[in-house]
Design an enzyme around this catalytic site. Structure first.
Site, mmCIF file in Angstrom:
data_model
loop_
_atom_site.group_PDB
_atom_site.id
_atom_site.type_symbol
_atom_site.label_atom_id
_atom_site.label_comp_id
_atom_site.label_asym_id
_atom_site.label_seq_id
_atom_site.Cartn_x
_atom_site.Cartn_y
_atom_site.Cartn_z
ATOM 1 N N ASN A 144 0.823 -1.217 0.000
ATOM 2 C CA ASN A 144 0.000 0.000 0.000
ATOM 3 C C ASN A 144 0.859 1.271 0.000
ATOM 4 O O ASN A 144 0.363 2.362 0.218
ATOM 5 C CB ASN A 144 -0.935 0.004 1.222
ATOM 6 C CG ASN A 144 -0.164 0.002 2.535
ATOM 7 O OD1 ASN A 144 1.065 -0.098 2.546
ATOM 8 N ND2 ASN A 144 -0.877 0.111 3.644
ATOM 9 N N GLU A 151 1.388 4.307 7.434
ATOM 10 C CA GLU A 151 0.376 3.911 6.463
ATOM 11 C C GLU A 151 -0.074 5.128 5.643
ATOM 12 O O GLU A 151 0.218 6.266 6.014
ATOM 13 C CB GLU A 151 -0.829 3.310 7.209
ATOM 14 C CG GLU A 151 -0.482 2.142 8.136
ATOM 15 C CD GLU A 151 -0.192 0.837 7.399
ATOM 16 O OE1 GLU A 151 0.267 0.865 6.237
ATOM 17 O OE2 GLU A 151 -0.419 -0.223 8.001
#
Ligand code: PGA
Length: 248
Positions: A144, A151
């Site tokens: 990702n 993140e």
């Protein structure tokens, strides 16, 4: 080796994992020889395994002293015991600390079971600061686009912090554990620390990383894609094998 230049950043493309690993190890060796008191932050994960093997072997063969070096682990799964082979702690213990006979305090890692994980964060920040910052940082890239456990959407100025892990990270992360393991939180150095490291190396290999590498190098620079920080970093390089570079 094929060398691309993206602004000032080096993008090195190697025929295979072995050549890529050799280059990363060479960078690490150069760092510890060039500055005896280097602070080196390392990612765990599958990507850098071979590079660390070559590094350890070279250090042993050439009797390079690491007496003043401080290694720092980039991140950890919260709640996972150090003895669990899926933990980042164990990863570094087996691959670097034990084979080199390094004193434990020369490889700073998080205590994933500590009752006060915020204190773990502060302690790591203080340690890095007291040693004058990170000289070299070796990171991988998540599917990702994460770096460490930063993140998508993570702040680019963050220091060490606790994170709720993305679903992708939780799912992909299962590959490190021998049995299904609940990993919903992590602790990670922040992107502020990635940005202020003196040298940053992002490495990736294999076909499955080709898409995210293409986005990292060609999509707009954005906090939504944390790995694009390599393009803002003043002294960074992206080192790939041919497969990970397949969509460039
Ligand atoms: P990997 O992990 O090296 O195991 O692919 C990379 C990451 O998630 O940062």
């Amino acid at each position: 080796m094929q060398l691309l230049k993206l602004n000032k950043m080096e993008v090195g493309i190697y025929p295979g994992v072995e050549e890529l690993a050799q280059r990363v190890s060479d960078e690490m060796i150069q760092q510890v020889i060039g500055k005896k008191s280097s602070v080196i932050c390392l990612a765990s994960g599958d990507t850098p395994k071979r590079a660390y093997e070559i590094f350890v072997q070279t250090i042993i063969n050439q009797s390079v002293s690491l007496a003043e070096v401080l290694f720092v682990g980039l991140d950890e799964w919260l709640g996972i015991d150090q003895t669990n082979t899926g933990s980042c702690y164990s990863f570094f213990e087996e691959r670097i600390v034990k084979p080199l006979g390094l004193p434990e305090d020369q490889f700073a890692r998080f205590d994933a079971l500590a009752t006060d994980s915020r204190e773990q964060c502060f302690a790591m920040d203080r340690l890095i600061e007291s040693r004058g910052g990170i000289d070299l940082m070796i990171v991988g890239i998540g599917m990702n686009g994460h770096i460490g456990f930063n993140e998508p959407g993570s702040s680019w100025t963050s220091a060490t912090h606790v994170v709720s892990l993305d679903e992708t990270t939780q799912t992909v992360g299962q590959k490190y554990f021998q049995q299904k393991t609940e990993v919903s939180k992590g602790i990670t150095l922040g992107l502020g620390q990635v940005m202020t490291s003196r040298k940053l190396i992002l490495m990736a290999s294999g076909e499955r990383k080709a898409g995210i590498i293409q986005k990292t190098l060609q999509w707009p620079i954005s906090e939504d894609l944390p790995a694009t920080i390599v393009r803002r970093h003043p002294q960074s390089m992206v080192l790939l094998d041919r497969q990970a570079a397949g969509m460039l």
